[in-house]
Scaffold this motif. Structure first.
Motif, PDB file in Angstrom:
ATOM      1  N   GLN A  14       0.826  -1.205   0.000  1.00 48.67           N
ATOM      2  CA  GLN A  14       0.000   0.000   0.000  1.00 48.67           C
ATOM      3  C   GLN A  14       0.862   1.258   0.000  1.00 48.67           C
ATOM      4  O   GLN A  14       0.979   1.940   0.992  1.00 48.67           O
ATOM      5  N   ILE A  15       1.477   1.558  -1.102  1.00 46.48           N
ATOM      6  CA  ILE A  15       2.219   2.800  -1.217  1.00 46.48           C
ATOM      7  C   ILE A  15       1.313   3.789  -1.947  1.00 46.48           C
ATOM      8  O   ILE A  15       0.774   3.474  -3.002  1.00 46.48           O
ATOM      9  N   ALA A  16       1.135   4.956  -1.365  1.00 48.29           N
ATOM     10  CA  ALA A  16       0.211   5.930  -1.956  1.00 48.29           C
ATOM     11  C   ALA A  16       0.762   6.467  -3.274  1.00 48.29           C
ATOM     12  O   ALA A  16       1.884   6.944  -3.341  1.00 48.29           O
ATOM     13  N   MET A  17      -0.022   6.330  -4.319  1.00 50.13           N
ATOM     14  CA  MET A  17       0.347   6.868  -5.633  1.00 50.13           C
ATOM     15  C   MET A  17      -0.932   7.297  -6.320  1.00 50.13           C
ATOM     16  O   MET A  17      -1.992   6.770  -6.031  1.00 50.13           O
ATOM     17  N   LYS A  18      -0.785   8.206  -7.266  1.00 47.85           N
ATOM     18  CA  LYS A  18      -1.943   8.562  -8.076  1.00 47.85           C
ATOM     19  C   LYS A  18      -2.078   7.548  -9.211  1.00 47.85           C
ATOM     20  O   LYS A  18      -1.175   6.755  -9.453  1.00 47.85           O
ATOM     21  N   PHE A  19      -3.210   7.596  -9.895  1.00 47.25           N
ATOM     22  CA  PHE A  19      -3.544   6.513 -10.816  1.00 47.25           C
ATOM     23  C   PHE A  19      -2.495   6.280 -11.914  1.00 47.25           C
ATOM     24  O   PHE A  19      -2.072   5.142 -12.163  1.00 47.25           O
ATOM     25  N   ASN A  20      -2.074   7.339 -12.578  1.00 49.33           N
ATOM     26  CA  ASN A  20      -1.142   7.166 -13.700  1.00 49.33           C
ATOM     27  C   ASN A  20       0.175   6.548 -13.245  1.00 49.33           C
ATOM     28  O   ASN A  20       0.796   5.768 -13.972  1.00 49.33           O
ATOM     29  N   THR A  21       0.596   6.895 -12.053  1.00 48.57           N
ATOM     30  CA  THR A  21       1.832   6.324 -11.497  1.00 48.57           C
ATOM     31  C   THR A  21       1.605   4.850 -11.161  1.00 48.57           C
ATOM     32  O   THR A  21       2.486   4.007 -11.394  1.00 48.57           O
ATOM     33  N   THR A  23      -0.275   2.746 -12.707  1.00 49.71           N
ATOM     34  CA  THR A  23      -0.271   1.866 -13.880  1.00 49.71           C
ATOM     35  C   THR A  23       1.156   1.360 -14.142  1.00 49.71           C
ATOM     36  O   THR A  23       1.346   0.261 -14.643  1.00 49.71           O
ATOM     37  N   ILE A  24       2.129   2.166 -13.775  1.00 45.65           N
ATOM     38  CA  ILE A  24       3.526   1.797 -14.034  1.00 45.65           C
ATOM     39  C   ILE A  24       4.188   1.135 -12.821  1.00 45.65           C
ATOM     40  O   ILE A  24       4.911   0.153 -12.961  1.00 45.65           O
ATOM     41  N   HIS A  25       3.900   1.651 -11.631  1.00 47.43           N
ATOM     42  CA  HIS A  25       4.621   1.177 -10.445  1.00 47.43           C
ATOM     43  C   HIS A  25       3.767   0.441  -9.419  1.00 47.43           C
ATOM     44  O   HIS A  25       4.316  -0.132  -8.477  1.00 47.43           O
ATOM     45  N   GLY A  26       2.436   0.490  -9.586  1.00 46.74           N
ATOM     46  CA  GLY A  26       1.550  -0.060  -8.538  1.00 46.74           C
ATOM     47  C   GLY A  26       1.837  -1.519  -8.222  1.00 46.74           C
ATOM     48  O   GLY A  26       1.747  -2.374  -9.098  1.00 46.74           O
ATOM     49  N   GLY A  27       2.172  -1.805  -6.999  1.00 49.92           N
ATOM     50  CA  GLY A  27       2.431  -3.180  -6.568  1.00 49.92           C
ATOM     51  C   GLY A  27       3.721  -3.765  -7.129  1.00 49.92           C
ATOM     52  O   GLY A  27       3.959  -4.956  -7.004  1.00 49.92           O
ATOM     53  N   GLN A  28       4.557  -2.925  -7.734  1.00 44.72           N
ATOM     54  CA  GLN A  28       5.744  -3.468  -8.416  1.00 44.72           C
ATOM     55  C   GLN A  28       7.054  -3.235  -7.660  1.00 44.72           C
ATOM     56  O   GLN A  28       8.138  -3.295  -8.241  1.00 44.72           O
ATOM     57  N   GLU A  29       6.947  -2.945  -6.350  1.00 45.89           N
ATOM     58  CA  GLU A  29       8.163  -2.706  -5.578  1.00 45.89           C
ATOM     59  C   GLU A  29       8.999  -3.987  -5.505  1.00 45.89           C
ATOM     60  O   GLU A  29       8.455  -5.081  -5.371  1.00 45.89           O
ATOM     61  N   ASN A  30      10.275  -3.853  -5.559  1.00 47.49           N
ATOM     62  CA  ASN A  30      11.186  -4.976  -5.353  1.00 47.49           C
ATOM     63  C   ASN A  30      10.823  -6.174  -6.230  1.00 47.49           C
ATOM     64  O   ASN A  30      10.726  -7.306  -5.777  1.00 47.49           O
ATOM     65  N   ILE A  31      10.616  -5.868  -7.507  1.00 45.26           N
ATOM     66  CA  ILE A  31      10.041  -6.849  -8.413  1.00 45.26           C
ATOM     67  C   ILE A  31      11.034  -7.962  -8.748  1.00 45.26           C
ATOM     68  O   ILE A  31      10.669  -9.097  -8.993  1.00 45.26           O
ATOM     69  N   SER A  78      -3.670  -2.794  -6.874  1.00 46.30           N
ATOM     70  CA  SER A  78      -3.300  -1.390  -6.721  1.00 46.30           C
ATOM     71  C   SER A  78      -4.182  -0.482  -7.581  1.00 46.30           C
ATOM     72  O   SER A  78      -4.697   0.531  -7.110  1.00 46.30           O
ATOM     73  N   LEU A  79      -4.411  -0.867  -8.831  1.00 44.85           N
ATOM     74  CA  LEU A  79      -5.215  -0.045  -9.749  1.00 44.85           C
ATOM     75  C   LEU A  79      -6.647   0.118  -9.262  1.00 44.85           C
ATOM     76  O   LEU A  79      -7.258   1.172  -9.441  1.00 44.85           O
ATOM     77  N   GLU A  80      -7.193  -0.942  -8.664  1.00 44.09           N
ATOM     78  CA  GLU A  80      -8.597  -0.917  -8.254  1.00 44.09           C
ATOM     79  C   GLU A  80      -8.785  -0.461  -6.812  1.00 44.09           C
ATOM     80  O   GLU A  80      -9.869  -0.610  -6.248  1.00 44.09           O
ATOM     81  N   ASN A  81      -7.744   0.069  -6.210  1.00 41.29           N
ATOM     82  CA  ASN A  81      -7.815   0.470  -4.791  1.00 41.29           C
ATOM     83  C   ASN A  81      -8.257  -0.686  -3.899  1.00 41.29           C
ATOM     84  O   ASN A  81      -9.020  -0.492  -2.952  1.00 41.29           O
ATOM     85  N   GLY A  82      -7.781  -1.887  -4.228  1.00 44.23           N
ATOM     86  CA  GLY A  82      -8.103  -3.056  -3.412  1.00 44.23           C
ATOM     87  C   GLY A  82      -6.872  -3.499  -2.646  1.00 44.23           C
ATOM     88  O   GLY A  82      -5.804  -2.869  -2.715  1.00 44.23           O
TER      89      GLY A  82
END
Ligand SMILES: *Cc1c(COP(=O)(O)O)cnc(C)c1O
Length: 396
Positions: A14-21, A23-31, A78-82
């Motif tokens: 759960q890292i706070a990001m806006k939607f466009n960010t 799409t690229i980084h959501g849930g992709q930490e330490n991939i 991440s995209l769906e705020n779930g």
């Protein structure tokens, strides 16, 4: 519970990001902890070495978890705020997984003009297994109440509907679901999280055919679910693992790549959709045009309230209102391809009565507006002038 369980690979950070960010980084930490690759590697493996029995690094067998699929599942969440995402081999496999939450005697209330494949899965498979479905006109949400019985367990909503582009008020249906302790699932395939966030509006489950806009390039068949509730996530994860309708690593990678441009594509789909809808509405050979962006669309006010744009899906009938006239138009199109499916970068045209909705009986179909002269467009991201020019020549 789940979040601390090493098998729960589908939990989104759960890292706070806006939607466009996102799409690229959501849930992709330490991939890729191994080499730091920027894109998630395609882990084309069925199994994982263990140092001692049970001693693994979070994955033991690719039906129960795969790092590439996990990257997609986290992105979806991440995209769906779930909080939890699950990826499947197709959109219908995702719906199938949801229906396996229920048992014989349970009842589900579903949107009337449903995607044809969903209708087929409900009526031809799950009705035989003892689950009962009520197909309800949900434009007026209070209509739903009369169908709720002690056995009702879930409301299944599709909005915008396919192919009639009706809009259902998710927040209003969610109130009814909550009052009656029912699950609310929303098929968000048409809108995508760029235009609409069902979980924020009170839904419990968001379902996707990622085959469409999320993948966006007409090159994979993939499905997804996103939920917030941990207990529900656990049940769905169990079903995914036990039934096995998982998304493969290669397809997971392709959808992840598609998602990176979702916001850019959706913006253009919306712009081109508006231009094409307006063109059709003014054309003398066109009958009705169904697009939620029109002020005189019966549910325009709901679309305006719950969506951030009106999308690139449009249906229209020919003025002549015959099967022959519609057939001629779709056969004459050159930039639009006559094909099933939607949501890709390329524009597609479909004839619901004989293609996507052929499995729905004619009388049922026509009651919801799917007449023989109806044509459905998935407006792509080509140049607007070329799309309108193509429709102009095909109608002429
Ligand atoms: C395509 C579609 C589905 C089914 O998804 P598949 O990926 O084809 O299995 C479900 N709902 C909607 C709205 C769709 O457009």
């Amino acid at each position: 519970m789940l979040k601390h369980n090493e098998y729960a690979t589908f939990v989104a950070n759960q890292i706070a990001m806006k939607f466009n960010t996102k799409t690229i980084h959501g849930g992709q930490e330490n991939i890729d902890p191994g080499y730091g690759s920027v894109m998630p590697p395609i882990y084309q493996t069925s199994t994982y070495a263990q140092s001692t029995p049970g001693g693994h690094k979070g994955f033991e067998y690719s039906r129960s978890g795969n790092p590439t699929r996990s990257a997609l599942e986290k992105s979806l969440a991440s995209l769906e705020n779930g909080d939890f995402g699950l990826a499947y081999g197709s959109g219908l496999a995702a719906i199938d997984a949801v229906l396996k939450l229920f048992k014989p005697g349970d009842e589900i209330i579903a949107t009337k003009d449903l995607y044809g494949g969903s209708y087929r899965l409900f009526t031809a498979i799950f009705e035989n297994l003892g689950i009962r479905f009520r197909f309800v006109e949900m434009g007026e949400e209070n209509n739903i109440k009369q169908y709720i019985t002690d056995n009702t367990k879930m409301i299944w909503v599709e909005t915008p509907t396919n192919p009639m582009m009706n809009i259902i008020d998710i927040a209003a249906v969610s109130k009814i679901a909550k009052t009656n302790k029912l699950l609310l699932a929303v098929d968000n395939t048409f809108a995508t999280p760029y235009l609409q966030l069902p979980l924020d509006l009170g839904a419990d489950i968001v379902m996707h055919s990622a085959t469409k806009y999320l993948g966006g390039h007409s090159d994979v068949v993939v499905g997804g679910l996103v939920v917030k509730d941990e207990k529900l996530a656990e049940k769905l994860y169990f079903i995914q693992k036990a039934s096995g309708a998982i998304c493969g690593p290669q397809d997971s990678f392709l959808v992840l790549r598609g998602i990176k441009t979702l916001h850019l594509r959706m913006q253009r789909h919306c712009e081109n959709g508006e231009a094409v809808a307006k063109f059709l509405k003014a054309h003398p050979k066109v009958g009705k045009v169904y697009w939620p962006g029109f002020r005189d669309h019966p549910n325009h006010h709901i679309a305006k309230k719950q969506m951030t744009g009106f999308g690139g899906m449009i249906s229209f009938s020919t003025k002549e209102d015959t099967l022959e006239s519609a057939t001629k138009v779709v056969e004459n199109l050159k930039v639009f391809t006559l094909a099933e499916s939607l949501g890709g970068v390329e524009s597609l045209a479909g004839h619901p009565a004989s293609m996507t909705h052929a499995s729905i009986p004619k009388e049922e179909r026509e009651k919801t507006g799917v007449v023989d002269s109806l044509i459905r467009l998935s407006v792509g991201i080509e140049d607007e002038e070329d799309l309108i020019g193509d429709l102009e020549q095909a109608l002429g």
